[in-house]
Design an enzyme around this catalytic site. Sequence first.
Site, short mmCIF file in Angstrom:
data_model
loop_
_atom_site.label_atom_id
_atom_site.label_comp_id
_atom_site.label_asym_id
_atom_site.label_seq_id
_atom_site.Cartn_x
_atom_site.Cartn_y
_atom_site.Cartn_z
N ARG A 41 35.48 28.94 18.36
CA ARG A 41 34.59 28.40 19.42
C ARG A 41 35.29 28.20 20.75
NH1 ARG A 41 32.85 25.68 14.89
NH2 ARG A 41 30.84 26.45 14.19
N LYS A 64 34.41 36.35 34.13
CA LYS A 64 33.46 37.24 33.45
C LYS A 64 34.23 38.01 32.40
CE LYS A 64 29.93 38.37 36.91
NZ LYS A 64 29.37 39.49 37.69
N GLU A 120 38.67 48.13 45.62
CA GLU A 120 38.16 46.76 45.41
C GLU A 120 38.87 45.77 46.34
OE1 GLU A 120 35.65 46.00 43.40
OE2 GLU A 120 35.61 47.39 41.71
N LYS A 140 38.05 36.13 46.32
CA LYS A 140 37.29 36.06 45.07
C LYS A 140 37.16 34.62 44.60
CE LYS A 140 35.79 37.92 40.91
NZ LYS A 140 35.78 39.00 39.95
N GLU A 190 26.82 33.55 39.30
CA GLU A 190 26.13 34.62 40.03
C GLU A 190 24.63 34.38 40.17
OE1 GLU A 190 27.73 38.57 39.36
OE2 GLU A 190 25.87 39.46 40.05
N ARG A 199 27.66 35.32 44.81
CA ARG A 199 28.61 36.14 44.05
C ARG A 199 28.17 37.60 44.03
NH1 ARG A 199 31.95 34.51 38.47
NH2 ARG A 199 33.06 36.46 38.33
N ASN A 252 29.26 42.81 44.72
CA ASN A 252 28.75 44.10 44.25
C ASN A 252 28.63 45.13 45.38
OD1 ASN A 252 28.57 43.10 41.69
ND2 ASN A 252 26.45 42.40 41.97
N HIS A 309 28.65 48.79 44.67
CA HIS A 309 28.54 48.98 43.22
C HIS A 309 27.22 49.62 42.80
CE1 HIS A 309 32.19 46.69 43.22
NE2 HIS A 309 32.28 46.73 41.91
N HIS A 337 27.83 52.59 40.59
CA HIS A 337 27.43 52.63 39.17
C HIS A 337 26.55 53.84 38.89
CE1 HIS A 337 28.17 48.07 38.32
NE2 HIS A 337 29.24 48.79 38.16
N HIS A 368 36.05 53.95 37.98
CA HIS A 368 35.19 52.91 38.55
C HIS A 368 35.49 52.65 40.04
CE1 HIS A 368 32.84 49.24 38.81
NE2 HIS A 368 33.92 48.61 39.26
N1 LIG Z 1 35.43 40.86 34.55
C1 LIG Z 1 35.21 41.27 35.76
O1 LIG Z 1 34.86 40.46 36.67
C2 LIG Z 1 35.40 42.71 36.10
C3 LIG Z 1 35.43 43.11 37.45
C4 LIG Z 1 35.69 44.46 37.72
C5 LIG Z 1 35.91 45.35 36.68
N2 LIG Z 1 35.86 44.92 35.40
C6 LIG Z 1 36.12 45.84 34.27
O2 LIG Z 1 37.47 46.29 34.39
C7 LIG Z 1 37.58 47.54 33.74
C8 LIG Z 1 38.40 48.47 34.61
O3 LIG Z 1 39.67 47.90 34.78
P1 LIG Z 1 40.94 48.81 35.09
O4 LIG Z 1 40.64 49.72 36.22
O5 LIG Z 1 42.11 47.91 35.16
O6 LIG Z 1 40.98 49.74 33.81
P2 LIG Z 1 41.96 49.81 32.55
O7 LIG Z 1 42.17 48.49 31.94
O8 LIG Z 1 41.42 50.90 31.69
O9 LIG Z 1 43.33 50.29 33.20
C9 LIG Z 1 43.40 51.56 33.81
C10 LIG Z 1 44.50 52.43 33.21
O10 LIG Z 1 45.75 51.98 33.70
C11 LIG Z 1 46.64 51.70 32.63
N3 LIG Z 1 47.51 50.62 33.09
C12 LIG Z 1 47.14 49.36 33.43
N4 LIG Z 1 48.19 48.71 33.93
C13 LIG Z 1 49.23 49.57 33.93
C14 LIG Z 1 50.59 49.48 34.36
N5 LIG Z 1 51.07 48.40 34.96
N6 LIG Z 1 51.39 50.56 34.17
C15 LIG Z 1 50.90 51.70 33.62
N7 LIG Z 1 49.61 51.86 33.23
C16 LIG Z 1 48.81 50.79 33.38
C17 LIG Z 1 45.76 51.36 31.46
O11 LIG Z 1 46.43 51.61 30.24
C18 LIG Z 1 44.60 52.33 31.69
O12 LIG Z 1 44.95 53.61 31.19
C19 LIG Z 1 36.17 48.03 33.47
O13 LIG Z 1 35.88 47.89 32.11
C20 LIG Z 1 35.30 47.09 34.30
O14 LIG Z 1 34.02 46.89 33.72
C21 LIG Z 1 35.63 43.61 35.09
#
Ligand SMILES: NC(=O)c1ccc[n+]([C@@H]2O[C@H](COP(=O)([O-])OP(=O)(O)OC[C@H]3O[C@@H](n4cnc5c(N)ncnc54)[C@H](O)[C@@H]3O)[C@@H](O)[C@H]2O)c1
Length: 381
Positions: free
Chosen positions: A126, A148, A190, A231, A241, A245, A249, A252, A256, A271
């Site tokens: 929990r 999130k 971003e 942020k 949100e 917030r 987007n 986005h 998207h 992304h």
């Molecule tokens: N929670 C939120 O508020 C929020 C906001 C924006 C995006 N997201 C989510 O985040 C995700 C995208 O995140 P991302 O772009 O970090 O993707 P990811 O976690 O897939 O990382 C991108 C790639 O980089 C590699 N990587 C990461 N750090 C590294 C490092 N230091 N050295 C070498 N390789 C490394 C990972 O293994 C992966 O292959 C999506 O699922 C999206 O929905 C969430």
Amino acid sequence: MSQTEPVKVEVGLGDRAYDILIGPGLLSGAGAEIAGRLPGTRAAIITDENVAAAHLETLRFGLEKSGIQAAVITLPAGEKTKSFAYLEEVVDGVLAAKLERRDVVIALGGGVIGDLAGFAAGIVRRGMNFVQVPTSLLAQVDSSVGGKTGINSARGKNLVGVFNQPKLVLADTGVLDTLPIREFRAGYAELAKYGLIDRPGFFAWLEENWQKVFAGGQERTEAIAEACRAKADVVARDEFETGDRALLNLGHTFGHALEAATNYDGTRLVHGEGVAIGMALAHRFSARLNLASPDDAERVEAHLRAVGLPWRMADISGDLPDAEALLGFITQDKKVSRGALTFILTRGVGQAFIAKDVPPSEVLAFLKASHPERLKMSHSR
Ligand SMILES: NC(=O)c1ccc[n+]([C@@H]2O[C@H](COP(=O)([O-])OP(=O)(O)OC[C@H]3O[C@@H](n4cnc5c(N)ncnc54)[C@H](O)[C@@H]3O)[C@@H](O)[C@H]2O)c1
């Protein structure tokens, strides 16, 4: 501020407030930072194979120095890991390590690992303590802050999850040196977004200093800290949100739609690249609606181009569905309220606002005018 001292940004959420520490070398001091806030804790590190290969040992050593023993759960890299199957693997691994509620789940990775591990921490027993150690630029400037968390469902992205704020975010800017350049650029989109939303001075600073942000050093730390301040401000104002917030987007909605239109194929579009094109389109669209000057749209496009990001639909390899189909992805992604769409539009650089009354016919006309097929035709004339 000395070169080695991390920058601290606080997320002001009352009794759930937490620090974001930003700077090089934080992984090796992670144990002291965590033990100082969560004394006597044990840990489970959740990570992916790429990040583990580059940074897991540094973090483990950093924890052991402060007497924190950590179980490790290493998952495949990539968006598909944000699934029920891997959620179960994480939950089972944390329980198998016999961690209690007061112990800590540490997410060491990009947004995929942060979202998944944060969700797991929110539901095991929990709710356990949770620390974000973001390793991608996107995760450092966006996903690790704000609480999130979640996974994807077969019916769409991020549809299952909880709001779960971490106890601490450790953004080690040095780990970005191993991030593939394409991923770094995608995260940069971003980062620039915060300037475009409401920090025009920051956008102008990035136009001058982006090469230093890419190179590392103090400018990288400062840029990430400014993004985290932006942020943190929004999250403190509107954690769940219901209002402001949504400004985060910006870019986005179009982004998207383009991700869906390319079937989430990361070889064509990741992304952050979708967000880059989406932000450029949001500025162009705002100019078309006479809300902003075309000069601002040109300025945004020029900056994205300068850093090597895609900025128009024509930059996506392969064919795209036609404008009607793209509009279909947009209306699928969002609620259409009384025939109108909600978009983040702008009156100029740093002046984004929430527009709740955008007619789909205007969006369609704009998509037709910006579609690569149309551009190809006009070039061949
Ligand atoms: N929670 C939120 O508020 C929020 C906001 C924006 C995006 N997201 C989510 O985040 C995700 C995208 O995140 P991302 O772009 O970090 O993707 P990811 O976690 O897939 O990382 C991108 C790639 O980089 C590699 N990587 C990461 N750090 C590294 C490092 N230091 N050295 C070498 N390789 C490394 C990972 O293994 C992966 O292959 C999506 O699922 C999206 O929905 C969430």
